[in-house]
Design a protein around this motif. Sequence first.
Motif, PDB file in Angstrom:
ATOM      1  N   ILE A 221       0.858  -1.197   0.000  1.00 31.58           N
ATOM      2  CA  ILE A 221       0.000   0.000   0.000  1.00 31.58           C
ATOM      3  C   ILE A 221       0.885   1.236   0.000  1.00 31.58           C
ATOM      4  O   ILE A 221       2.037   1.199   0.444  1.00 31.58           O
ATOM      5  CB  ILE A 221      -0.938   0.053   1.224  1.00 31.58           C
ATOM      6  CG1 ILE A 221      -0.125   0.066   2.520  1.00 31.58           C
ATOM      7  CG2 ILE A 221      -1.930  -1.094   1.225  1.00 31.58           C
ATOM      8  CD1 ILE A 221      -0.865   0.685   3.666  1.00 31.58           C
ATOM      9  N   GLN A 222       0.319   2.312  -0.503  1.00 34.10           N
ATOM     10  CA  GLN A 222       1.057   3.576  -0.466  1.00 34.10           C
ATOM     11  C   GLN A 222       0.707   4.288   0.836  1.00 34.10           C
ATOM     12  O   GLN A 222      -0.465   4.347   1.213  1.00 34.10           O
ATOM     13  CB  GLN A 222       0.686   4.430  -1.665  1.00 34.10           C
ATOM     14  CG  GLN A 222       1.208   3.830  -2.951  1.00 34.10           C
ATOM     15  CD  GLN A 222       1.214   4.819  -4.105  1.00 34.10           C
ATOM     16  OE1 GLN A 222       1.052   6.016  -3.911  1.00 34.10           O
ATOM     17  NE2 GLN A 222       1.387   4.302  -5.295  1.00 34.10           N
ATOM     18  N   SER A 225      -2.088   6.699   0.978  1.00 33.81           N
ATOM     19  CA  SER A 225      -3.486   6.252   0.929  1.00 33.81           C
ATOM     20  C   SER A 225      -4.185   6.475   2.267  1.00 33.81           C
ATOM     21  O   SER A 225      -5.409   6.421   2.354  1.00 33.81           O
ATOM     22  CB  SER A 225      -3.563   4.763   0.573  1.00 33.81           C
ATOM     23  OG  SER A 225      -3.071   3.988   1.657  1.00 33.81           O
ATOM     24  N   ARG A 345      -1.458   8.259  -9.314  1.00 29.95           N
ATOM     25  CA  ARG A 345      -2.581   9.047  -8.776  1.00 29.95           C
ATOM     26  C   ARG A 345      -3.894   8.645  -9.439  1.00 29.95           C
ATOM     27  O   ARG A 345      -4.935   8.631  -8.808  1.00 29.95           O
ATOM     28  CB  ARG A 345      -2.305  10.553  -8.925  1.00 29.95           C
ATOM     29  CG  ARG A 345      -1.362  11.034  -7.816  1.00 29.95           C
ATOM     30  CD  ARG A 345      -1.487  12.514  -7.584  1.00 29.95           C
ATOM     31  NE  ARG A 345      -0.814  13.288  -8.612  1.00 29.95           N
ATOM     32  CZ  ARG A 345       0.501  13.456  -8.681  1.00 29.95           C
ATOM     33  NH1 ARG A 345       1.288  12.917  -7.772  1.00 29.95           N
ATOM     34  NH2 ARG A 345       1.024  14.172  -9.631  1.00 29.95           N
ATOM     35  N   GLU A 348      -5.577   5.784  -7.755  1.00 34.85           N
ATOM     36  CA  GLU A 348      -6.059   5.946  -6.378  1.00 34.85           C
ATOM     37  C   GLU A 348      -7.542   5.629  -6.268  1.00 34.85           C
ATOM     38  O   GLU A 348      -8.054   5.310  -5.214  1.00 34.85           O
ATOM     39  CB  GLU A 348      -5.820   7.383  -5.895  1.00 34.85           C
ATOM     40  CG  GLU A 348      -4.400   7.610  -5.416  1.00 34.85           C
ATOM     41  CD  GLU A 348      -4.103   9.077  -5.176  1.00 34.85           C
ATOM     42  OE1 GLU A 348      -5.044   9.894  -5.132  1.00 34.85           O
ATOM     43  OE2 GLU A 348      -2.914   9.405  -5.047  1.00 34.85           O
ATOM     44  N   HIS A 349      -8.265   5.790  -7.378  1.00 34.61           N
ATOM     45  CA  HIS A 349      -9.720   5.609  -7.326  1.00 34.61           C
ATOM     46  C   HIS A 349     -10.111   4.426  -8.191  1.00 34.61           C
ATOM     47  O   HIS A 349      -9.515   4.171  -9.238  1.00 34.61           O
ATOM     48  CB  HIS A 349     -10.403   6.885  -7.823  1.00 34.61           C
ATOM     49  CG  HIS A 349      -9.890   8.089  -7.096  1.00 34.61           C
ATOM     50  ND1 HIS A 349     -10.226   8.349  -5.795  1.00 34.61           N
ATOM     51  CD2 HIS A 349      -9.018   9.065  -7.469  1.00 34.61           C
ATOM     52  CE1 HIS A 349      -9.596   9.438  -5.399  1.00 34.61           C
ATOM     53  NE2 HIS A 349      -8.855   9.887  -6.393  1.00 34.61           N
TER      54      HIS A 349
END
Length: 403
Positions: A221-222, A225, A345, A348-349
């Motif tokens: 995971i980043q 986040s 980025r 991210e969604h």
Amino acid sequence: MLEADVAVVGGGPAGAAAAITLARAGRDVVVVDRARFPRDKCCGDGLTAGALRQLEHLGLRPDVVASWRTVDDVWVRSPSGRTACFPMPRDNGVFAAVATRADLDAALLDVARAAGAKVHDGHRLGAARQVDGHVELDVDGLGTVRTPYAVGADGMWSPLRKVLGADQAGYLGEWHAFRQYFRGVGPMATDIWVWFEPDLLPGYAWSFPLPNGRANVGFGIQRSSGMPIARMKDIWPELLQRPHVREVLGPDASSEAPHRAWPIPARVDRARLYSGRALFAGDAAAAADPMTGEGIAQALVTGRLAAAAINGAGPRLPARAADIYERTVRAALVADHRMSALLGRALEHRKGARAAVRIACATAWTRRNFARWLFEDYPRAVLVTPRRWRRGMLTGAGAYART
Ligand SMILES: Cc1cc2nc3c(=O)[nH]c(=O)nc-3n(C[C@H](O)[C@H](O)[C@H](O)COP(=O)(O)OP(=O)(O)OC[C@H]3O[C@@H](n4cnc5c(N)ncnc54)[C@H](O)[C@@H]3O)c2cc1C
């Protein structure tokens, strides 16, 4: 006191690449690593085409790496559950492979030894200072090692960077990743699997195949986040029970040893790359890819560039070595780093991740080229960096095509 032209701290991919390059240029190189090799390194063990080309250039032979497995197909599952296969080109070299870091790093250090580097594994760097145009390293069991240059290839927490005062306090890396080895995995796990789980975005989970029914399974995971790192431990057993993960691992899969976790630093565009006569490479230079967290290729590249900078400047011009190193690292990695950060980025969604898989699946051409691009066969930002355009750039052979 031990004297040499260059001391390399850390015998992972960055250190080995630096040592091989320096030794082949006729330098007297000493490598110290606190671990005895073969040693495990918490990693997914995945080798991209970019890493494979570097390994081939350095002279590593896949047949001496017992756990080496070449991979033809990459499967990606989008957050909506759509699963797509991305084939690598066949019969034209290697574009993706997996090998345990215990085997790979030991084999690479053997290449360094054969090139003439003096490898002292099982010896930890304790302290270091820069005095009288030299770097002096205090190494357990060896005493003081005195050299005109040091290469800090000692990983995410780089003790060399720290003792030279070049550390940024509180820095914990951009990614945090878990990994566990499994045995008895089923036939689906002979391919690479990447799962974009909605609750891990822009991170992902993976299963990377090893020979003899083994697989390296993990997730990353980043930090950006917002997921607390402490939660990763709770997610892990639950993630392994998700039906699509169980289906790939098969009913007989069992873990070999407890999971391990480690951070991944991915900010080479802002990282400090040197301190006086010490150049930092690989994770010590935060060189991993910000979108995927892969760092072996980048470690090999920065290790080679550090060696080339030292060779280019000679022993009396450390400022020139630092300048060459900074310029060449920026030229080699920063455009790709920025492109990866941008694409990361978008992931991210759910919508972004879904759209990425949909676009990648559009045609046979996009499927093929997505796989090659994802596995760093050509640079991430190749489309926006015309200086790197070459004839045959999107159709060339993989690594080890001649062997
Ligand atoms: C879970 C996980 C999965 C990953 N998966 C992948 C993947 O599939 N593909 C990929 O390309 N990358 C992956 N990465 C990233 C990759 O592992 C690193 O980017 C890579 O190992 C960096 O190599 P390096 O040579 O810079 O450092 P390292 O491989 O960390 O080597 C550093 C060396 O320094 C030595 N050292 C440390 N302290 C001292 C000291 N005091 N004295 C002497 N020696 C010292 C250590 O023993 C070690 O051998 C993953 C990372 C993680 C955490």
